[in-house]
Design an enzyme around this catalytic site. Sequence first.
Site, PDB file in Angstrom:
ATOM      1  N   HIS A 220       2.555  -8.055   6.620  1.00  0.00           N
ATOM      2  CA  HIS A 220       2.999  -7.178   7.698  1.00  0.00           C
ATOM      3  C   HIS A 220       3.701  -8.071   8.711  1.00  0.00           C
ATOM      4  O   HIS A 220       3.051  -8.796   9.446  1.00  0.00           O
ATOM      5  CB  HIS A 220       1.748  -6.569   8.343  1.00  0.00           C
ATOM      6  CG  HIS A 220       1.743  -5.082   8.398  1.00  0.00           C
ATOM      7  ND1 HIS A 220       1.549  -4.295   7.301  1.00  0.00           N
ATOM      8  CD2 HIS A 220       1.894  -4.218   9.449  1.00  0.00           C
ATOM      9  CE1 HIS A 220       1.571  -3.009   7.668  1.00  0.00           C
ATOM     10  NE2 HIS A 220       1.791  -2.938   8.965  1.00  0.00           N
TER      11      HIS A 220
ATOM     12  N   GLU B 104       2.621   3.040   1.668  1.00  0.00           N
ATOM     13  CA  GLU B 104       3.354   3.153   2.914  1.00  0.00           C
ATOM     14  C   GLU B 104       4.769   2.612   2.694  1.00  0.00           C
ATOM     15  O   GLU B 104       5.667   3.335   2.336  1.00  0.00           O
ATOM     16  CB  GLU B 104       2.608   2.426   4.036  1.00  0.00           C
ATOM     17  CG  GLU B 104       2.869   3.088   5.347  1.00  0.00           C
ATOM     18  CD  GLU B 104       1.742   2.971   6.368  1.00  0.00           C
ATOM     19  OE1 GLU B 104       2.005   3.327   7.498  1.00  0.00           O
ATOM     20  OE2 GLU B 104       0.620   2.535   6.048  1.00  0.00           O
TER      21      GLU B 104
ATOM     22  N   ASP C 126       7.506  -1.765  14.253  1.00  0.00           N
ATOM     23  CA  ASP C 126       7.421  -3.079  13.629  1.00  0.00           C
ATOM     24  C   ASP C 126       8.807  -3.732  13.613  1.00  0.00           C
ATOM     25  O   ASP C 126       8.954  -4.922  13.901  1.00  0.00           O
ATOM     26  CB  ASP C 126       6.902  -2.955  12.194  1.00  0.00           C
ATOM     27  CG  ASP C 126       5.619  -2.149  12.089  1.00  0.00           C
ATOM     28  OD1 ASP C 126       5.492  -1.124  12.783  1.00  0.00           O
ATOM     29  OD2 ASP C 126       4.737  -2.521  11.305  1.00  0.00           O
TER      30      ASP C 126
ATOM     31  N   GLU D 151      -1.543  -8.060   8.782  1.00  0.00           N
ATOM     32  CA  GLU D 151      -1.502  -6.940   9.730  1.00  0.00           C
ATOM     33  C   GLU D 151      -2.538  -7.147  10.835  1.00  0.00           C
ATOM     34  O   GLU D 151      -2.279  -6.897  12.005  1.00  0.00           O
ATOM     35  CB  GLU D 151      -1.796  -5.635   8.972  1.00  0.00           C
ATOM     36  CG  GLU D 151      -1.757  -4.390   9.811  1.00  0.00           C
ATOM     37  CD  GLU D 151      -1.927  -3.124   8.969  1.00  0.00           C
ATOM     38  OE1 GLU D 151      -2.463  -3.225   7.839  1.00  0.00           O
ATOM     39  OE2 GLU D 151      -1.514  -2.050   9.426  1.00  0.00           O
TER      40      GLU D 151
ATOM     41  N   ARG E  12       0.839  -1.196   0.000  1.00  0.00           N
ATOM     42  CA  ARG E  12       0.000   0.000   0.000  1.00  0.00           C
ATOM     43  C   ARG E  12       0.883   1.258   0.000  1.00  0.00           C
ATOM     44  O   ARG E  12       2.112   1.171  -0.049  1.00  0.00           O
ATOM     45  CB  ARG E  12      -0.962  -0.011   1.180  1.00  0.00           C
ATOM     46  CG  ARG E  12      -0.296   0.176   2.526  1.00  0.00           C
ATOM     47  CD  ARG E  12      -1.355   0.295   3.625  1.00  0.00           C
ATOM     48  NE  ARG E  12      -0.757   0.391   4.927  1.00  0.00           N
ATOM     49  CZ  ARG E  12      -1.141  -0.338   5.983  1.00  0.00           C
ATOM     50  NH1 ARG E  12      -2.094  -1.235   5.868  1.00  0.00           N
ATOM     51  NH2 ARG E  12      -0.552  -0.173   7.150  1.00  0.00           N
TER      52      ARG E  12
ATOM     53  N   TRP F 204       8.086   2.264  19.699  1.00  0.00           N
ATOM     54  CA  TRP F 204       8.602   2.550  18.354  1.00  0.00           C
ATOM     55  C   TRP F 204      10.028   3.083  18.473  1.00  0.00           C
ATOM     56  O   TRP F 204      10.971   2.530  17.911  1.00  0.00           O
ATOM     57  CB  TRP F 204       7.678   3.544  17.641  1.00  0.00           C
ATOM     58  CG  TRP F 204       6.570   2.849  16.896  1.00  0.00           C
ATOM     59  CD1 TRP F 204       6.410   2.800  15.542  1.00  0.00           C
ATOM     60  CD2 TRP F 204       5.482   2.089  17.454  1.00  0.00           C
ATOM     61  NE1 TRP F 204       5.295   2.048  15.224  1.00  0.00           N
ATOM     62  CE2 TRP F 204       4.712   1.609  16.374  1.00  0.00           C
ATOM     63  CE3 TRP F 204       5.091   1.756  18.744  1.00  0.00           C
ATOM     64  CZ2 TRP F 204       3.581   0.822  16.559  1.00  0.00           C
ATOM     65  CZ3 TRP F 204       3.964   0.967  18.928  1.00  0.00           C
ATOM     66  CH2 TRP F 204       3.226   0.513  17.845  1.00  0.00           C
TER      67      TRP F 204
HETATM   68  C1  BGC Z   1       1.942   0.885   9.847  1.00  0.00           C
HETATM   69  C2  BGC Z   1       2.284   0.107  11.089  1.00  0.00           C
HETATM   70  C3  BGC Z   1       2.954   1.088  11.986  1.00  0.00           C
HETATM   71  C4  BGC Z   1       1.854   2.020  12.408  1.00  0.00           C
HETATM   72  C5  BGC Z   1       2.196   2.988  13.450  1.00  0.00           C
HETATM   73  C6  BGC Z   1       0.889   1.851  10.250  1.00  0.00           C
HETATM   74  O1  BGC Z   1       0.371   2.582   9.218  1.00  0.00           O
HETATM   75  O2  BGC Z   1       1.595   0.088   8.783  1.00  0.00           O
HETATM   76  O3  BGC Z   1       2.758  -1.118  10.934  1.00  0.00           O
HETATM   77  O4  BGC Z   1       3.686   0.590  13.029  1.00  0.00           O
HETATM   78  O5  BGC Z   1       1.304   2.665  11.284  1.00  0.00           O
HETATM   79  O6  BGC Z   1       1.171   3.093  14.255  1.00  0.00           O
END
Ligand code: BGC
Length: 713
Positions: A617, A336, A343, A596, A334, A396
């Site tokens: 994911h 992103e 992650d 995901e 997507r 994160w």
């Molecule tokens: C991503 C996640 C990421 C998150 C943060 C998403 O859009 O795909 O895997 O960690 O945003 O909240």
Amino acid sequence: MKEHIYKAHFIELPEPLENGVAIYRKEIECSDVKSAVWSVSAYGTYKPFLNGEEVGRWVMAPGWTSYANRIQFQNYELDLKDGKNVLEISVGLGWTPFNSFRANGTSALPVIASLAITKTDGSVEYIKTDETWQVSESPIRFSTIYDGEIYDANFTPSFDKNAVKSPLASNYLIPQQGEDVITHERIAAQKIITTPLGETVIDFGQEVTGYVEFNICGSKGDECCIKHAEVLDAAGNFYTENLRSAKQEMRFICDGKPHLHKPLHTFYGFRFIRLENWPEEVKLENFTAVVVHSDLKRTGWFECSDPMVNQLFKNTVWGQKGNFLDVPTDCPQRDERLGWTGDAQAFARTAALIFDVEKFFDKWLEDLIYDQYANGQVPNVIPNTFSDRGGGSSAWADCATIIPWQMYLAYGNKALLLRQFRSMKKWVDYMDQHSTDDLWQGEWHFGDWLNLDDDKTKNDVLASAFFAYSTQILVDAGHILGVDVSYYEARIPQIKAAFCRAYMQDGVMKVDGQTGCVLTLAFELCPEEDRPKVAAQLNRLVSECGHLKTGFVGTPYLNHVLCQYGYSETAYTILLRREYPGWLYPITQGATTIWEHWDGIKPDGTMWSKDMNSFNHYAYGAVCDWLFGGVAGINPDPKAPGYKHILFRPYADKRLSYAKAALESRRGRIESGWQVEGEKIRYTFVVPTGCTATVTIGDVVQEIGAGTTEMLL
Ligand code: BGC
């Protein structure tokens, strides 16, 4: 000689292009060539050609780094012929315009190259990019990472212009630091499907990241399109809504001649393709999915008696391949495909079991150093594309401490820890300076992302838990490196005591949330005597509903702590659950990668949502470090990292008849496994030469040396 590229200049198009691709060209005369090395880079992605043939294995070179600070260059050995040789470099935007969820842009597509030709007499001649290079637009009329490419076979490059000098300085360049990104498996198309909507769809049988190589002829002017998608919808139609704005297309305009084509400056996440306006009969043999990822050495294998668990492991391996394309990404499809830090930290331990990822993370962690904010906060994604956003979310940003530590445990290399130490400290200092009464509270966090218990584990709990954990890692790293960390060492009991005062009562968590219990145990936040009570609370919370409710933050540690405190049966129940939510549910729905959301596709075939529904994911694939560490029982020992000393701690469960794992460590092959033999279980351990191990099974503790050891218990 080695670094002659620094003496070259970036050149670029006289007029920038919007989402376009440029070809730079230089003809040279050669004679008496002994050897030739071509160093190339670009602000974008590039592919070099010699006499019309592709040079080198790299895909999406020069890779993705913190572009404001550094860009890699690659070296290629060229086989120059006597007489005329044509050097060409195709340059596209690649990742350079990435900004939040946008990948389009206008660019003069700067490129830099230096060819060192060593003659038979030992002299060296250099051919560098300069204003004598010609440039043209490319038959690739459009190229972006999210939307794909448009190729017009009728377009002939004119090369009627010369390149101009670019303001980009060559001192941004660094030699290739990460793993090479190359093509791997070539997957044959499996079947042609005509969907209820009448679409022509090809299924490759496996979700991959890469591109489709295809044969096409058609008639001059025919325009057709390959669309890429991960899944079909409930009705069996091609489904692209979850790609959001990413078009994931390969458009081709025919010239009436046969072509074997592939895109050059983009990649796709897909299992299915839809052929639109295909100008000829669709034959399976004309389509091949080509897998692209960093060239990581495979190191880990797991197998057990449950085929669905084996599929889960296989899906995790594919999830890693699909998301280790030069940077660790959340997803490959997507709009992103970003280096999401949360992650990456959740998956790093698993990543280092399945593949050798030290070099891969060595590069990415250095980008983290460059992109970390001056106040110590770590951006949400590395390389940082969110010019408009901060960072510093708990869990994160803790990738700054967790990943270097995991790399140290897996490979035993102090150098990486040493290089990252300042960055680790900066992050811990940020939390420390923003803490009040020893707790870190009140700032913005992603929380226990995608958890199922309505955020019962509040962000403040996570924040202080990770504050303690990262501080602990910093202290451990400081001891290894011989750095004075006494200040931080003194902070740990203070933070933990404040945590217990704020979030615990009578030895258990005040709030009944799974992740809060998990982190309290995993990070040893409460006094030892209270831990069994917290573990019992966690076990109750899981048993009451029969499944996990943890999100990205708690899940990686969940089964580890259940086993550690005597609830391995519950851990296995979570693993083996075939209904939503759990790891095996997606497999009942035909998943070939990690989703995901546990219910990306619901039992009735409808989708969880169209917005945030990736089918590749890797985060929840983090359970595989428990398959190695808990089920098969292979664990590194922080006191003798890199598996010099191994901690074998298998937890057998008779719902499986056997389980085994192998790890090709830097010191040799480690194996651990067990099989049920009547009332007993036979354990087998293999320790490499020069290593030792401690086996712990229930109350049995035994030291073992190199070779194979069997135990019947
Ligand atoms: C991503 C996640 C990421 C998150 C943060 C998403 O859009 O795909 O895997 O960690 O945003 O909240």
